[in-house]
Motif scaffolding. Structure first.
Motif, PDB file in Angstrom:
ATOM      1  N   TYR A   1      -8.054  60.639  13.395  1.00 41.74           N
ATOM      2  CA  TYR A   1      -9.346  60.135  12.910  1.00 41.74           C
ATOM      3  C   TYR A   1     -10.108  61.230  12.156  1.00 41.74           C
ATOM      4  CZ  TYR A   1      -8.822  56.353  16.431  1.00 41.74           C
ATOM      5  OH  TYR A   1      -8.377  55.302  17.182  1.00 41.74           O
TER       6      TYR A   1
ATOM      7  N   PHE B   1     -15.873  60.644   8.431  1.00 39.93           N
ATOM      8  CA  PHE B   1     -15.919  60.349   9.864  1.00 39.93           C
ATOM      9  C   PHE B   1     -16.241  61.623  10.656  1.00 39.93           C
ATOM     10  CE2 PHE B   1     -13.829  59.882  14.017  1.00 39.93           C
ATOM     11  CZ  PHE B   1     -14.381  58.682  14.447  1.00 39.93           C
TER      12      PHE B   1
ATOM     13  N   LEU C   1     -13.344  52.552  11.621  1.00 40.82           N
ATOM     14  CA  LEU C   1     -12.140  52.127  12.328  1.00 40.82           C
ATOM     15  C   LEU C   1     -12.068  50.606  12.370  1.00 40.82           C
ATOM     16  CD1 LEU C   1     -12.223  54.580  15.384  1.00 40.82           C
ATOM     17  CD2 LEU C   1     -10.971  54.856  13.241  1.00 40.82           C
TER      18      LEU C   1
ATOM     19  N   ALA D   1     -14.073  53.947  18.778  1.00 46.26           N
ATOM     20  CA  ALA D   1     -15.069  54.514  17.857  1.00 46.26           C
ATOM     21  C   ALA D   1     -16.379  54.787  18.577  1.00 46.26           C
ATOM     22  CB  ALA D   1     -15.301  53.560  16.684  1.00 46.26           C
TER      23      ALA D   1
ATOM     24  N   ALA E   1      -8.854  50.925   7.152  1.00 42.78           N
ATOM     25  CA  ALA E   1     -10.020  50.982   8.043  1.00 42.78           C
ATOM     26  C   ALA E   1     -10.859  49.717   7.967  1.00 42.78           C
ATOM     27  CB  ALA E   1     -10.882  52.186   7.692  1.00 42.78           C
TER      28      ALA E   1
END
Length: 515
Positions: free
Chosen positions: A260, A266, A385, A393, A508
């Protein structure tokens, strides 16, 4: 799209309210708990930091596994179980007979809270479609602001009329109400292909954080970060955390999927949340002692003085998405963090006679800054996500927020403790040698000794206040420095456009977002 989604959001916010409310109530109660029995538990500053951090570390360490268990077995089931454990921990904490018991029962509360927090956001992401998610998350974030507002006032009212344990007992009836509403109204959901639990990762993360935080708090207590025990403990903590990262990379079912973090947006969003809470939690810890010990306000009065911080979040959090739509994430979050850095630096202007309206303005601007970080960053994280990974998440977001907060309390609390001890040391030379070390640990410890000496102790009050103010100013500047690091992170890595226009990758895109 779920027809009862707005009612469900209200029920989820009630569950969230309990978790956030408890920490904001405790912030007002720390001074009372530090007083000798029967008023409090006679907790030292280190024990107070552990009472906050035992909750936070178990919470942070278990969040990701709790999110995965929710994805696997059903988020509603995990939420109900978490509420029961949290309620039981609250009941036990209220009846604690020593600081050690309080620290242990706060850890039980942290375990329950770990199952509540990710489930609320994961259920929210499942009952709202993508176009309504930013609005729902904005209202959810405003609920955090509401809890921050209600907590100190509720805590102050309870401490004015009841014993210190009432600040935990208040959770029990709220938990009972939330359980009933949850069973009746909230639908269950789960991930069709959930991840596996990683017990080794969970143990390594908790052990590493506990060792690191213990070393930091002990260094502040001794006012000596070069002490061999302090260095060894912090080194062991960092080594275990490094081992945790290696384990995550090699595991086929990691607690935290490190892939991730290959996404810069992110990573920046997660990092900025951690930095904000690092700075803010440390400041909240010392501001209570400023208001109650230096300025002489009651717990209720100091709770009321925190209203502007929460009011600003309530006002701005639901509207922050509109500002993001116009100016983009980068501009909004960078400005929010600059405001927070400025308000932390403004704490250096506070002394024993500062007009109270100035502190109210500082708190209001701090709340406004927070609102313009929390909402857009939460949206970036949750939309990065797929929807069925919502629990993961949410857990990642909350893990970094809690770890940031725990390290903020430990590190900034230790800076405060060390600076205070060096400022008061010379004035404590009138005390017997065995009493000096304990009296120099915090302003409450010094004032406690002063009270026990009667008239002879009055000479210690002014030096204690001056030493605390100097220490507070140093700590606030450290917090401001951390917020400025967050400014750089946002400037360099957050997108200038809205998350919807800047989806991290094709994969995503949340499942079912266009249905």
């Amino acid at each position: 799209m779920h027809r009862r989604r707005w009612v469900i959001l209200g029920v989820l916010m009630l569950s969230l309210l309990i978790v956030v409310l408890d920490n904001s109530i405790l912030n007002v109660a720390v001074k009372t708990i530090s007083e000798p029995e029967p008023t409090g538990l006679g907790a030292s500053q280190g024990e107070l930091e552990w009472a906050i951090n035992s909750y936070t570390l178990v919470f942070a360490g278990m969040l990701f596994s709790a999110g995965l268990l929710g994805d696997r077995f059903g988020r509603k089931k995990m939420l109900l179980g978490g509420l029961v454990v949290f309620g039981l921990g609250s009941l036990l904490a209220a009846e604690s007979g020593s600081p050690v018991q309080l620290i242990a029962f706060r850890a039980v509360m942290g375990l329950g809270a770990a199952f509540v927090m990710p489930a609320t956001l994961a259920i929210l992401m499942n009952v709202f479609e993508r176009e309504e998610q930013p609005k729902a998350i904005g209202i959810w974030a405003a609920g955090v602001g509401l809890a921050i507002a209600i907590g100190p006032i509720t805590g102050g009212l309870l401490l004015d009329h009841f014993w210190w344990g009432s600040v935990f007992l208040i959770n029990v009836p709220i938990v009972a109400l939330a359980l009933v509403l949850m069973v009746v109204l909230v639908p269950d959901s789960k991930d069709p292909s959930p991840g596996r639990i990683d017990p080794v990762g969970v143990l390594l993360s908790i052990l590493g954080l506990v060792l690191l935080v213990y070393g930091i708090i002990e260094g502040g207590r001794l006012a000596d970060f070069a002490d061999p025990v302090v260095l060894a403990t912090m080194g062991a903590g960092l080594a275990v955390l490094a081992l945790f990262v290696v384990h995550q990379k090699r595991s086929d079912h990691p607690s935290i999927d490190v892939t991730y973090f290959k996404n810069k947006v992110f990573s920046a969003a997660i990092g900025s949340i951690a930095l904000v809470f690092f700075a803010l939690m440390g400041v909240t810890f010392f501001s209570v002692f400023y208001m109650q010990s230096v300025r002489g306000y009651s717990p209720l009065q100091s709770g009321l003085l925190m209203i502007p911080l929460a009011a600003a979040q309530l006002i701005f959090a639901p509207r922050a998405r509109l500002v993001v739509d116009r100016f983009g994430n980068r501009a909004v979050c960078t400005t929010g963090l600059l405001v927070i850095a400025a308000t932390l630096a403004a704490f250096t202007t506070l002394d024993e006679s500062t007009p109270i309206w100035l502190m109210e303005v500082i708190f209001f601007l701090m709340g406004a800054g927070m609102a313009h970080i929390m909402t857009p960053v939460s949206v970036v994280i949750m939309q990065a996500l797929p929807r069925e990974k919502a629990g993961s998440a949410s857990a990642l977001s909350n893990t970094f927020r809690q770890v940031g907060g725990a390290l903020g309390i430990a590190l900034l609390g230790s800076v405060l403790s060390a600076a205070y001890r060096s400022g008061i040391e010379d004035d404590l030379s009138v005390l017997p040698p065995q009493a000096r070390h304990a009296a120099g640990e915090s302003i409450e410890a010094t004032l406690g000794v002063a009270r026990s000496l009667g008239e002879r102790g009055e000479a210690l009050v002014a030096p204690a206040n001056n030493a605390f103010l100097d220490a507070m100013h140093i700590t606030a500047l450290c917090g401001a420095g951390v917020a400025l690091i967050g400014v750089l992170v946002c400037l360099l890595f957050l997108p200038g456009r809205t998350p919807a226009e800047n989806a991290p990758s094709e994969s995503a895109e949340p499942v079912g977002a266009d249905h």
